[in-house]
Design an enzyme around this catalytic site. Structure first.
Site, PDB file in Angstrom:
ATOM      1  N   LYS A  52       0.845  -1.202   0.000  1.00 30.45           N
ATOM      2  CA  LYS A  52       0.000   0.000   0.000  1.00 30.45           C
ATOM      3  C   LYS A  52       0.880   1.251   0.000  1.00 30.45           C
ATOM      4  O   LYS A  52       0.602   2.220  -0.704  1.00 30.45           O
ATOM      5  CB  LYS A  52      -0.939  -0.011   1.213  1.00 30.45           C
ATOM      6  CG  LYS A  52      -2.063  -1.028   1.041  1.00 30.45           C
ATOM      7  CD  LYS A  52      -2.860  -1.271   2.305  1.00 30.45           C
ATOM      8  CE  LYS A  52      -3.832  -2.438   2.075  1.00 30.45           C
ATOM      9  NZ  LYS A  52      -4.538  -2.867   3.280  1.00 30.45           N
ATOM     10  N   GLN A  96      -4.455  -1.671   9.442  1.00 29.07           N
ATOM     11  CA  GLN A  96      -4.329  -2.984   8.814  1.00 29.07           C
ATOM     12  C   GLN A  96      -4.917  -4.058   9.729  1.00 29.07           C
ATOM     13  O   GLN A  96      -4.551  -4.156  10.903  1.00 29.07           O
ATOM     14  CB  GLN A  96      -2.846  -3.272   8.504  1.00 29.07           C
ATOM     15  CG  GLN A  96      -2.617  -4.561   7.750  1.00 29.07           C
ATOM     16  CD  GLN A  96      -3.267  -4.564   6.360  1.00 29.07           C
ATOM     17  OE1 GLN A  96      -3.169  -3.609   5.605  1.00 29.07           O
ATOM     18  NE2 GLN A  96      -3.949  -5.656   6.026  1.00 29.07           N
ATOM     19  N   ASP A 119     -11.100   2.830   3.970  1.00 22.81           N
ATOM     20  CA  ASP A 119     -11.387   1.406   3.776  1.00 22.81           C
ATOM     21  C   ASP A 119     -12.885   1.162   3.632  1.00 22.81           C
ATOM     22  O   ASP A 119     -13.317   0.094   3.216  1.00 22.81           O
ATOM     23  CB  ASP A 119     -10.874   0.595   4.983  1.00 22.81           C
ATOM     24  CG  ASP A 119      -9.567  -0.115   4.669  1.00 22.81           C
ATOM     25  OD1 ASP A 119      -9.298  -0.355   3.476  1.00 22.81           O
ATOM     26  OD2 ASP A 119      -8.828  -0.441   5.620  1.00 22.81           O
TER      27      ASP A 119
END
Ligand code: NAP
Length: 285
Positions: A52, A96, A119
């Site tokens: 990422k 994460q 997200d």
């Protein structure tokens, strides 16, 4: 021979488009910034985070890295999130997953400000998705829709069968397929006659996490096959949920693993981050 849906190339096309948008933002003195929080030393999570950050660097998004020890307390993690929520120069916050056992995942996802929830996991964004309002869409689900559209595959009127009902993939992709006027059937571990249902699919999305579980006898001739699964085999190789070798001739189009849905997830994360930098404040008025 079926069409191979090249997620790597499509994701690169998207990233190259985003690069231009980022340059324009920078010309207006806005530097899109993503804060990436990694807790502990899970090797898979380290790879995901590193990918990422590399993608951010490629398009010109500034990434801020927060690497917290595996024994960090929930309170400490919430403190970091709160600080990032307050910072005007941070447009996206990504934690994460998975998190260590002492930390309640839901509490953490709830703590991220919905306007920075790139997200798309905060209940406000999940709710917006479910009623078809604007908000951040979960990246893998949004990536699947983008893959289909950019491969000139029509969703409207198609019977879409989604195998898997998780909050991060199965449910959101089902909602997006409905929004695109697909007719959607959602399957899960308690579904009876899975094979018969899958055989009715014009578009079959497999998001289970079981290597090669979708076999060629479950696939209708000419179906579009989208494989979300990422399964590591004993020989170290990665494969999807769809038995690629035996299904590819039957399908009209199919995504490979790796190189299909995976790269799209990251591309859509970058897209969300740029949307946040561009018009985050307008999204929720
Ligand atoms: P998950 O939370 O474990 O959900 C799996 C789903 O599959 C559940 O809804 C489960 O049903 C269903 N299921 C399990 N066994 C089944 C069976 N025999 N028949 C039908 N349905 C069955 O997994 P996830 O987070 O959605 O991820 C799914 C896969 O996608 C994993 O391999 C993951 O690594 C991968 N993934 C890839 C990306 C990417 O960017 N490429 C992103 C996210 C996830 P129940 O609800 O009844 O338990």
């Amino acid at each position: 021979m079926s069409q191979l849906i090249d997620g790597k190339q499509i994701a690169k096309d998207i990233k190259d488009e985003l690069k231009k948008e980022i340059q324009q933002l920078k010309n207006s003195n806005i530097e899109p910034t993503l804060a990436v929080i990694l807790v502990g030393e899970d090797p898979a999570s380290q790879i995901y985070v590193s990918n990422k950050k590399k993608a951010c660097a490629y398009v010109g998004i500034r990434s801020l890295s927060y690497e917290l020890p595996g024994d960090v307390t929930e309170e400490e993690l919430l403190g970091v999130i709160e600080e990032l929520n307050q910072r005007e120069d941070v447009h996206g916050i990504l934690v994460q997953l998975p998190l260590p056992a002492q930390i309640e995942e839901e509490k953490i996802l709830m703590a991220i400000h919905p306007e920075k929830d790139v997200d798309g996991f905060h209940p406000i964004n999940v709710g917006a998705l479910s009623i078809g309002k604007e908000g951040f869409q979960p990246c893998t689900a949004a990536g699947i829709i983008e893959l289909l559209k950019r491969s000139q595959i029509t969703i409207e009127g198609k019977h879409c069968v989604v195998v898997g009902r998780s909050n991060i993939v199965g449910k959101p992709v089902s909602l997006l397929l409905i929004q695109e006027n697909g007719t959607v059937t959602i399957c899960h571990s308690k579904t009876k006659n899975l094979k018969d249902i899958c055989r009715q699919a014009d578009i079959l999305v497999a998001a289970v996490g079981k290597a090669n579980m979708i076999t060629s006898d479950m696939v209708k001739d000419g179906a579009v096959l989208i494989d979300v699964g990422v399964n590591r085999l004993e020989n170290g190789k990665v494969c999807g949920d769809i038995d690629f070798e035996n299904c590819k001739e039957k399908a009209s189009a199919i995504t490979p693993v790796p190189g299909g849905v995976g790269p799209m997830t990251i591309a859509m994360l970058l897209y969300n981050c740029i949307q946040s930098a561009k018009n985050g404040e307008e999204l929720f008025v």
